[in-house]
Design a protein around this motif. Structure first.
Motif, PDB file in Angstrom:
ATOM      1  N   GLY A 276       0.795  -1.218   0.000  1.00  0.00           N
ATOM      2  CA  GLY A 276       0.000   0.000   0.000  1.00  0.00           C
ATOM      3  C   GLY A 276       0.827   1.266   0.000  1.00  0.00           C
ATOM      4  O   GLY A 276       0.300   2.353  -0.295  1.00  0.00           O
ATOM      5  N   ILE A 277       2.119   1.174   0.330  1.00  0.00           N
ATOM      6  CA  ILE A 277       2.978   2.368   0.327  1.00  0.00           C
ATOM      7  C   ILE A 277       4.063   2.244  -0.745  1.00  0.00           C
ATOM      8  O   ILE A 277       5.144   2.828  -0.602  1.00  0.00           O
ATOM      9  CB  ILE A 277       3.614   2.595   1.717  1.00  0.00           C
ATOM     10  N   TRP A 278       3.788   1.518  -1.812  1.00  0.00           N
ATOM     11  CA  TRP A 278       4.830   1.254  -2.822  1.00  0.00           C
ATOM     12  C   TRP A 278       5.398   2.535  -3.456  1.00  0.00           C
ATOM     13  O   TRP A 278       6.608   2.580  -3.734  1.00  0.00           O
ATOM     14  CB  TRP A 278       4.294   0.312  -3.905  1.00  0.00           C
ATOM     15  N   PRO A 279       4.600   3.617  -3.681  1.00  0.00           N
ATOM     16  CA  PRO A 279       5.251   4.826  -4.224  1.00  0.00           C
ATOM     17  C   PRO A 279       6.302   5.382  -3.273  1.00  0.00           C
ATOM     18  O   PRO A 279       7.365   5.855  -3.705  1.00  0.00           O
ATOM     19  CB  PRO A 279       4.084   5.809  -4.410  1.00  0.00           C
ATOM     20  N   ASP A 280       6.018   5.318  -1.983  1.00  0.00           N
ATOM     21  CA  ASP A 280       6.968   5.817  -0.994  1.00  0.00           C
ATOM     22  C   ASP A 280       8.206   4.929  -0.913  1.00  0.00           C
ATOM     23  O   ASP A 280       9.309   5.419  -0.658  1.00  0.00           O
ATOM     24  CB  ASP A 280       6.290   5.903   0.372  1.00  0.00           C
ATOM     25  N   ILE A 281       8.022   3.635  -1.132  1.00  0.00           N
ATOM     26  CA  ILE A 281       9.156   2.706  -1.140  1.00  0.00           C
ATOM     27  C   ILE A 281      10.094   3.025  -2.299  1.00  0.00           C
ATOM     28  O   ILE A 281      11.324   3.023  -2.148  1.00  0.00           O
ATOM     29  CB  ILE A 281       8.669   1.254  -1.206  1.00  0.00           C
TER      30      ILE A 281
ATOM     31  N   LEU B 140       7.590   8.726   5.189  1.00  0.00           N
ATOM     32  CA  LEU B 140       7.238   9.532   4.019  1.00  0.00           C
ATOM     33  C   LEU B 140       5.757   9.396   3.684  1.00  0.00           C
ATOM     34  O   LEU B 140       5.123  10.359   3.244  1.00  0.00           O
ATOM     35  CB  LEU B 140       8.095   9.103   2.823  1.00  0.00           C
ATOM     36  N   HIS B 141       5.202   8.207   3.902  1.00  0.00           N
ATOM     37  CA  HIS B 141       3.788   7.968   3.619  1.00  0.00           C
ATOM     38  C   HIS B 141       2.909   8.883   4.470  1.00  0.00           C
ATOM     39  O   HIS B 141       1.923   9.455   3.972  1.00  0.00           O
ATOM     40  CB  HIS B 141       3.465   6.502   3.901  1.00  0.00           C
ATOM     41  N   ILE B 142       3.266   9.028   5.741  1.00  0.00           N
ATOM     42  CA  ILE B 142       2.509   9.934   6.613  1.00  0.00           C
ATOM     43  C   ILE B 142       2.700  11.378   6.160  1.00  0.00           C
ATOM     44  O   ILE B 142       1.742  12.161   6.119  1.00  0.00           O
ATOM     45  CB  ILE B 142       2.962   9.756   8.069  1.00  0.00           C
TER      46      ILE B 142
END
Length: 349
Positions: free
Chosen positions: A122-127, A265-267
């Motif tokens: 669910g946080i792949w862009p941030d990864i 970064l997601h937050i």
């Protein structure tokens, strides 16, 4: 004296009236109380399958009835025994009706069975952003030291560097990677490196509220230190050996750092770009997902510590170390990006 004597019958009458009112209140509702208590007792003992359907259907209504009885009992100041009984019964019934539905084992099974991997996906862009920043940080560290060797001491620091400094003989650096005589010293360095990376992981997540910028800067700084050390061992012709030494636990440890930075970064992204949702709602959803990722990061750091403490000590060959590190990297990638499982029991998608 006469006045006090005349009030005594009135006090006795009031007590008798209160007792009669309490008895009448209890008699009118006691059947529902006893039925709810019987249902709750059977459910607490794990006899849910033997419970009749009509009792299960009646449970929510009985709970509301007893909760209402408790409210009335408090307002009318009924006897203490009735109040204590109703308070205990309502508390027990709450755990049955509205309390947690799963045990720790059920939660853990849901977490490892798909909840954690779903949160990571669910946080792949941030990864991807965190990965790019880490690669850039490593390159920055290498280039800075290559231009000015004094940057090495600024990035690595005396406590972390030890004898691994520019100008050290290749044989000295080699002994830090292989052989029994210097293994204790390198173990201390690995412990320091693990402690540093654990702190970086926690801070990268915790600083995410500042729109994720401090998290990214922290990743750059930490990876610049690694880039400086890669430059050092490259100059001694030991780059591959150092990479193998690092790979045993580093593929897990650095992966954990990347996920921690991505969670922070997601937050930060949810705060800066909430989209169509209110900021608080977007941040709350991102926070729940990021917290689930960080729970797994702690687990990965524990695994990295075990690999550093045992696997790297037992394997004294570069090829074998690459095999272990490569296997762990493939395992994490397969779990996070190929495994789906069942994620209904924990966290948001």
């Amino acid at each position: 004296m006469h006045s006090g004597t005349s009030r005594l019958p009135e006090a006795v009458s009031a007590i008798e009236s209160a007792a009669l009112r309490s008895d009448r209140f209890r008699l009118e509702r006691e059947a529902d109380w006893q039925r709810l208590e019987a249902i709750v007792t059977r459910m607490e003992k794990g006899r849910l399958r033997r419970l009749p359907d009509e009792d299960l259907l009646a449970l929510p209504g009985l709970y509301r009835t007893v909760a209402s009885s408790l409210s009335i009992a408090r307002e009318t100041s009924l006897d203490a025994a009735t109040l204590a009984y109703l308070e205990a019964l309502v508390q027990r019934a709450w755990f049955v009706v509205s309390g947690p539905r799963s045990s720790l084992w059920d939660w853990l099974r849901g977490f490892l069975g798909g909840g954690w991997s779903a949160a990571v996906r669910g946080i792949w862009p941030d990864i991807l952003i965190a990965f790019a920043v880490m690669v850039a940080g490593t390159a920055v560290g290498w280039l800075l030291v290559a231009q000015d060797v004094n940057w090495y001491h600024a990035l690595v620091g005396g406590d972390m560097a030890g004898g691994r400094v520019p100008g050290a003989a290749p044989e000295v650096l080699r002994r830090t990677l292989f052989g029994e005589s210097e293994r204790g010293g390198m173990s201390l360095f690995a412990t320091q490196l693990f402690s540093n990376n654990s702190q970086v992981s926690i801070l990268a997540f915790a600083l995410g509220f500042a729109f994720g910028i401090p998290s990214l800067l922290l990743l750059v700084h930490n990876m610049a230190m690694l880039g400086a050390m890669l430059w050092l061992y490259h100059g001694a012709g030991l780059l591959v050996d150092f990479a193998g030494w690092l790979a045993v636990h580093g593929t897990t440890e650095l992966f954990a750092i990347m996920l921690a930075g991505a969670a922070g970064l997601h937050i930060g992204r949810a705060l800066a770009f909430p989209g169509d949702r209110p900021v608080l709602q977007a941040t709350a959803e991102a926070g729940r997902r990021a917290a689930l990722v960080m729970t797994g990061v702690v687990l990965m750091l524990v695994v990295a510590a075990l690999l550093e403490g045992f696997a790297r000590q037992l394997v004294d060959q570069t090829f074998g170390r690459f095999v272990i590190g490569g296997f762990m990297l493939a395992l994490w990638c397969a779990y996070f990006f190929a495994f789906r499982g069942n994620r209904r029991q924990v966290g948001p998608a």
